[in-house]
Design a protein around this motif. Structure first.
Motif, PDB file in Angstrom:
ATOM      1  N   SER A   1      32.683 -21.813  21.961  1.00  0.00           N
ATOM      2  CA  SER A   1      31.840 -20.785  21.337  1.00  0.00           C
ATOM      3  C   SER A   1      30.754 -20.270  22.261  1.00  0.00           C
ATOM      4  O   SER A   1      30.071 -19.320  21.936  1.00  0.00           O
ATOM      5  CB  SER A   1      31.189 -21.349  20.068  1.00  0.00           C
ATOM      6  N   SER A   2      30.539 -20.939  23.420  1.00  0.00           N
ATOM      7  CA  SER A   2      29.484 -20.511  24.343  1.00  0.00           C
ATOM      8  C   SER A   2      29.949 -19.322  25.137  1.00  0.00           C
ATOM      9  O   SER A   2      31.044 -19.349  25.722  1.00  0.00           O
ATOM     10  CB  SER A   2      29.101 -21.652  25.286  1.00  0.00           C
ATOM     11  N   PRO A   3      29.178 -18.244  25.192  1.00  0.00           N
ATOM     12  CA  PRO A   3      29.589 -17.065  25.964  1.00  0.00           C
ATOM     13  C   PRO A   3      29.486 -17.354  27.447  1.00  0.00           C
ATOM     14  O   PRO A   3      28.736 -18.220  27.880  1.00  0.00           O
ATOM     15  CB  PRO A   3      28.584 -15.999  25.527  1.00  0.00           C
ATOM     16  N   PRO A   4      30.199 -16.654  28.219  1.00  0.00           N
ATOM     17  CA  PRO A   4      30.113 -16.848  29.673  1.00  0.00           C
ATOM     18  C   PRO A   4      28.758 -16.403  30.178  1.00  0.00           C
ATOM     19  O   PRO A   4      28.145 -15.499  29.640  1.00  0.00           O
ATOM     20  CB  PRO A   4      31.244 -15.957  30.216  1.00  0.00           C
ATOM     21  N   LYS A   5      28.276 -17.107  31.217  1.00  0.00           N
ATOM     22  CA  LYS A   5      26.992 -16.740  31.812  1.00  0.00           C
ATOM     23  C   LYS A   5      27.094 -15.400  32.499  1.00  0.00           C
ATOM     24  O   LYS A   5      28.100 -15.059  33.103  1.00  0.00           O
ATOM     25  CB  LYS A   5      26.539 -17.805  32.815  1.00  0.00           C
ATOM     26  N   LYS A   6      25.989 -14.683  32.429  1.00  0.00           N
ATOM     27  CA  LYS A   6      25.966 -13.351  33.027  1.00  0.00           C
ATOM     28  C   LYS A   6      24.649 -13.159  33.731  1.00  0.00           C
ATOM     29  O   LYS A   6      23.598 -13.399  33.165  1.00  0.00           O
ATOM     30  CB  LYS A   6      26.130 -12.293  31.933  1.00  0.00           C
ATOM     31  N   LYS A   7      24.705 -12.801  34.959  1.00  0.00           N
ATOM     32  CA  LYS A   7      23.482 -12.594  35.730  1.00  0.00           C
ATOM     33  C   LYS A   7      22.870 -11.240  35.401  1.00  0.00           C
ATOM     34  O   LYS A   7      23.556 -10.270  35.126  1.00  0.00           O
ATOM     35  CB  LYS A   7      23.765 -12.658  37.234  1.00  0.00           C
ATOM     36  N   ALA A   8      21.551 -11.221  35.478  1.00  0.00           N
ATOM     37  CA  ALA A   8      20.866  -9.954  35.239  1.00  0.00           C
ATOM     38  C   ALA A   8      21.265  -8.953  36.300  1.00  0.00           C
ATOM     39  O   ALA A   8      21.534  -9.302  37.450  1.00  0.00           O
ATOM     40  CB  ALA A   8      19.359 -10.177  35.256  1.00  0.00           C
ATOM     41  N   ASN A   9      21.299  -7.708  35.911  1.00  0.00           N
ATOM     42  CA  ASN A   9      21.707  -6.641  36.819  1.00  0.00           C
ATOM     43  C   ASN A   9      20.727  -6.537  37.976  1.00  0.00           C
ATOM     44  O   ASN A   9      19.578  -6.206  37.789  1.00  0.00           O
ATOM     45  CB  ASN A   9      21.757  -5.317  36.031  1.00  0.00           C
ATOM     46  N   SER A  10      21.171  -6.877  39.142  1.00  0.00           N
ATOM     47  CA  SER A  10      20.292  -6.872  40.317  1.00  0.00           C
ATOM     48  C   SER A  10      20.226  -5.510  40.972  1.00  0.00           C
ATOM     49  O   SER A  10      19.525  -5.333  41.955  1.00  0.00           O
ATOM     50  CB  SER A  10      20.783  -7.918  41.331  1.00  0.00           C
TER      51      SER A  10
ATOM     52  N   LEU B   1      13.454  -9.810  34.616  1.00  0.00           N
ATOM     53  CA  LEU B   1      14.639  -9.608  33.789  1.00  0.00           C
ATOM     54  C   LEU B   1      15.344 -10.946  33.582  1.00  0.00           C
ATOM     55  O   LEU B   1      15.573 -11.698  34.539  1.00  0.00           O
ATOM     56  CB  LEU B   1      15.581  -8.607  34.466  1.00  0.00           C
ATOM     57  N   PHE B   2      15.719 -11.273  32.318  1.00  0.00           N
ATOM     58  CA  PHE B   2      16.434 -12.522  32.048  1.00  0.00           C
ATOM     59  C   PHE B   2      17.340 -12.318  30.835  1.00  0.00           C
ATOM     60  O   PHE B   2      17.235 -11.327  30.108  1.00  0.00           O
ATOM     61  CB  PHE B   2      15.453 -13.675  31.811  1.00  0.00           C
ATOM     62  N   ASN B   3      18.259 -13.299  30.627  1.00  0.00           N
ATOM     63  CA  ASN B   3      19.245 -13.222  29.553  1.00  0.00           C
ATOM     64  C   ASN B   3      18.917 -14.221  28.453  1.00  0.00           C
ATOM     65  O   ASN B   3      18.438 -15.331  28.727  1.00  0.00           O
ATOM     66  CB  ASN B   3      20.651 -13.523  30.086  1.00  0.00           C
ATOM     67  N   VAL B   4      19.218 -13.831  27.209  1.00  0.00           N
ATOM     68  CA  VAL B   4      19.112 -14.728  26.065  1.00  0.00           C
ATOM     69  C   VAL B   4      20.333 -14.532  25.177  1.00  0.00           C
ATOM     70  O   VAL B   4      21.004 -13.488  25.236  1.00  0.00           O
ATOM     71  CB  VAL B   4      17.829 -14.462  25.251  1.00  0.00           C
TER      72      VAL B   4
ATOM     73  N   LEU C   1      25.118 -11.993  24.151  1.00  0.00           N
ATOM     74  CA  LEU C   1      24.236 -12.056  25.317  1.00  0.00           C
ATOM     75  C   LEU C   1      23.377 -10.798  25.388  1.00  0.00           C
ATOM     76  O   LEU C   1      23.911  -9.681  25.368  1.00  0.00           O
ATOM     77  CB  LEU C   1      25.067 -12.201  26.596  1.00  0.00           C
ATOM     78  N   LEU C   2      22.053 -10.997  25.430  1.00  0.00           N
ATOM     79  CA  LEU C   2      21.131  -9.863  25.483  1.00  0.00           C
ATOM     80  C   LEU C   2      20.269  -9.947  26.736  1.00  0.00           C
ATOM     81  O   LEU C   2      19.990 -11.038  27.237  1.00  0.00           O
ATOM     82  CB  LEU C   2      20.224  -9.854  24.252  1.00  0.00           C
ATOM     83  N   GLU C   3      19.850  -8.783  27.209  1.00  0.00           N
ATOM     84  CA  GLU C   3      18.945  -8.729  28.362  1.00  0.00           C
ATOM     85  C   GLU C   3      17.522  -8.436  27.879  1.00  0.00           C
ATOM     86  O   GLU C   3      17.308  -7.531  27.071  1.00  0.00           O
ATOM     87  CB  GLU C   3      19.402  -7.657  29.351  1.00  0.00           C
ATOM     88  N   LYS C   4      16.563  -9.219  28.375  1.00  0.00           N
ATOM     89  CA  LYS C   4      15.158  -9.071  28.001  1.00  0.00           C
ATOM     90  C   LYS C   4      14.308  -8.901  29.260  1.00  0.00           C
ATOM     91  O   LYS C   4      14.673  -9.349  30.351  1.00  0.00           O
ATOM     92  CB  LYS C   4      14.666 -10.299  27.229  1.00  0.00           C
TER      93      LYS C   4
END
Length: 652
Positions: A19-28, A40-43, A50-53
């Motif tokens: 159920s864990s989504p794949p990790k995604k790096k913030a758009n560099s 910028l970080f993910n939650v 997965l959301l970007e904050k």
């Protein structure tokens, strides 16, 4: 059972949850300038999306930061972020965002402790450290010893700044000094400087608050004060010193005057050097009168003590107040017998609740100190008798405005009032007035010549008013106006000679420092202003000008108009170069030692029974620096006030 699933469970550390989504790096690849200030970080939300904050690097606020939303919201925040735009002395931009300078942080703490009389160990309190850490994690906590060291450094820095300022001002300096014994029985002496600066603003600066061990002989006090003057570099700039009437202080000023005269440090050989504190003299005069009716005053004092002795009596007295048809909007006042004006306030309050005391005597058989009807009548007469003295005491006690121009008129009013009351048909009032007149003539028979100068240098009064007052007094006083004018001209001639000497030494005029001079015009000003202007003609020119109206119509009522005497002399300093220089010094004379007594009040709040081990040098650093930062301003909970906001005067 499938062996591959035997390890599945809550504590499994191998593999990943389906159920864990794949990790995604913030758009560099984002290039907006806003990302310099936003992290910028993910939650992952509750639905596993997965959301970007974006988190502000300065205040920590978090915003949505998906690329589809753009950066407008983030830019608006950065434009108004309080942490980003805080004062530069608290944030060191060169070391990155959300940083402070430790030096700036420590100085703010030290000034806070000085200004509000906090204990040094407050910086070690966990609650304070938590607040500092919450506001900025880079604020390093400090110990009480470091904090004390910071306070001393601020004191030394500000002392050097003030010393330089005092040495540069063109005016002379008037002093007040007094002595105080703390609750630890340590003796202290303070020295306060009063002067009008080159912007024509009245200043009052506490120079020293020094421990003075016994004996407090005149020689020892003189030596201490002279050492202070030398330390500050102003021993050749003194005009006067205001002292109480203690015999050691009277002898001290004679010795100090001789010392300063020996180095040509005083004008007119110190003829106008010594000023007696008017507050102390007024206290002596009124106390002499109060002794005549001490029995009536004692009954009021005991009545107030009785009511204030327990909560039950206070409640009962409040009921008596309501029975008499009043509301208790003002509390009772227990006096300090050595301060006559506190006795006046006690009598005035008690008389206001006169009927309530009578009702209490009927209800409470234990209360047997109620004044008789005859006593109340005498107290009412006494209140009317003392009211002018109370008003004059408050007027004399000012530290934010010149008082030397107020002395002559009000002492004259006291003289006339006592003369009138000495002929009263009331035996008690007549006896009081006679006792007070004896004290008045002892200290103020000749008034004070230099303080008579103050009213002459007030363009609302001048010599005409002095002459009018002396004529009203009659007898030997009629001819005194000539003595006043002669001494005024003597002092003015001294200013002319000093100004001429200064001009000769420098080659330019010292009387007009604001006028730009060059090598071509300097000689003209030196020869025409300093040498050809007669002080007599300058004084006559000033006296010949019409008086400025003192009273005017305000809302249909004739009232005393507001007037700034220092502003007048600032506006006329070039027309009367020598006279204005003399006015600057005469108008800076304090006629009471209230400034020194205020310093002792502050010292008493710092040197409490819980801080008896504080070193004398440290106490001096805190008390003097607080004065330099805040003047005589008090915190609301520090002021010696009653519940109705009426201030308690500290004159003795």
């Amino acid at each position: 059972m499938d062996p591959n699933n035997s390890g599945s469970g809550v504590g499994s550390t191998t593999g990943s949850s389906p159920s864990s989504p794949p990790k995604k790096k913030a758009n560099s690849r984002r290039t907006s300038e806003v990302w310099d200030d936003v992290e910028l970080f993910n939650v992952v939300d509750d639905d596993g999306v997965l959301l970007e904050k974006g988190k502000c690097n300065f205040c920590g606020k978090i915003y949505k930061a998906e690329s589809r939303l753009g950066t407008s919201t983030l830019k608006r925040h950065i434009a108004v972020c309080k942490k980003l735009h805080q004062p530069s002395d608290l944030r060191n931009e060169s070391t990155g965002p959300n940083c402070i300078t430790q030096e700036g942080f420590r100085e703010k703490l030290a000034i806070c402790t000085i200004s509000h009389d906090y204990v040094f160990r407050c910086v070690e309190h966990k609650g304070n450290r938590d607040v500092h850490s919450y506001l900025n994690g880079q604020a390093k906590p400090i110990s009480r010893n470091t904090h004390k060291s910071d306070i001393v450094k601020i004191h030394e820095r500000m002392k050097e700044e003030l010393k330089s300022s005092l040495q540069k001002i063109s005016s002379r300096i008037c002093l007040t000094s007094d002595m105080w014994t703390s609750l630890t029985t340590r003796g202290f002496i303070c020295l306060t400087a009063h002067y009008v600066d080159d912007e024509w603003k009245l200043n009052s600066k506490l120079l020293s608050f020094t421990h003075l061990p016994p004996p407090h002989s005149s020689y020892r006090v003189k030596t201490t004060i002279y050492r202070m003057l030398r330390e500050w570099g102003i021993d050749n700039k003194i005009f006067s010193i205001t002292l109480d009437n203690a015999s050691n202080m009277t002898n001290m000023q004679n010795e100090l005057r001789d010392q300063l005269n020996g180095q040509n440090g005083l004008l007119c050989d110190g003829k106008f050097f010594h000023i007696r504190c008017c507050g102390h003299i007024l206290n002596l005069i009124v106390q002499a009168g109060l002794k005549v009716i001490k029995d009536g005053i004692r009954s009021v004092r005991e009545s107030v003590k009785y009511v204030e002795g327990s909560e039950g009596r206070k409640i009962k007295f409040k009921e008596c107040v309501e029975q008499s048809g009043m509301k208790q909007t003002r509390s009772l006042w227990l006096d300090v017998p050595t301060r006559w004006n506190s006795t006046y306030n006690m009598l005035e309050r008690a008389n206001h609740y006169r009927q309530a005391f009578v009702n209490l005597a009927r209800m409470d058989f234990e209360y047997n100190e109620c004044p008789s009807s005859e006593d109340w009548e005498k107290i009412e007469v006494l209140i009317k008798f003392l009211k002018p003295f109370d008003e004059i005491t408050k007027l004399f006690s000012g530290t934010k405005y010149p008082t030397s121009n107020l002395f002559f008129e009000n002492v004259w009013k006291i003289h006339l009032e006592l003369r009138l009351l000495c002929t009263s048909l009331d035996d008690d009032i007549r006896a009081m007035a006679n006792a007070m007149m004896l004290k008045f003539l002892k200290y103020w028979k000749d008034y004070n010549l230099v303080l008579a100068f103050g009213v002459i240098l007030d363009p609302r009064y001048k010599v005409a008013f002095v002459n009018y007052c002396y004529e009203k007094l009659g007898g030997e006083y009629v001819s005194k106006v000539e003595d006043v004018v002669d001494d005024l001209e003597l002092l003015l001639e001294e200013y002319k000679n000093q100004s001429a000497t200064s001009a000769t030494q420098s080659g330019v005029s010292m009387t007009s420092p604001s006028v730009p001079l060059d090598n071509y015009t300097a000689g003209f000003y030196a020869s025409n202003i300093n040498h050809n202007t007669s002080t007599s003609s300058e004084l006559q020119l000033y006296l010949a000008d019409p008086l400025i109206p003192a009273f005017g119509d305000i809302d249909g009522v004739s009232k005393l108009l507001p007037f700034d005497v220092l502003q007048y002399w600032k506006d006329h300093q070039f027309r009367f170069p020598h006279l204005s220089k003399m006015a600057k010094d005469v108008l800076s004379i304090p006629i009471t030692s209230v400034a020194s007594e205020s310093s002792f009040s502050l010292g008493g709040r710092i040197l409490t029974k819980w801080r008896t081990s504080i070193l004398s040098d440290t106490l001096e650093a805190v008390v003097t620096t607080r004065n330099w930062i805040r003047g005589y301003q008090m915190d609301d909970d520090d002021e010696d006030t009653r519940d109705d906001g009426e201030e308690v005067k500290l004159l003795e």
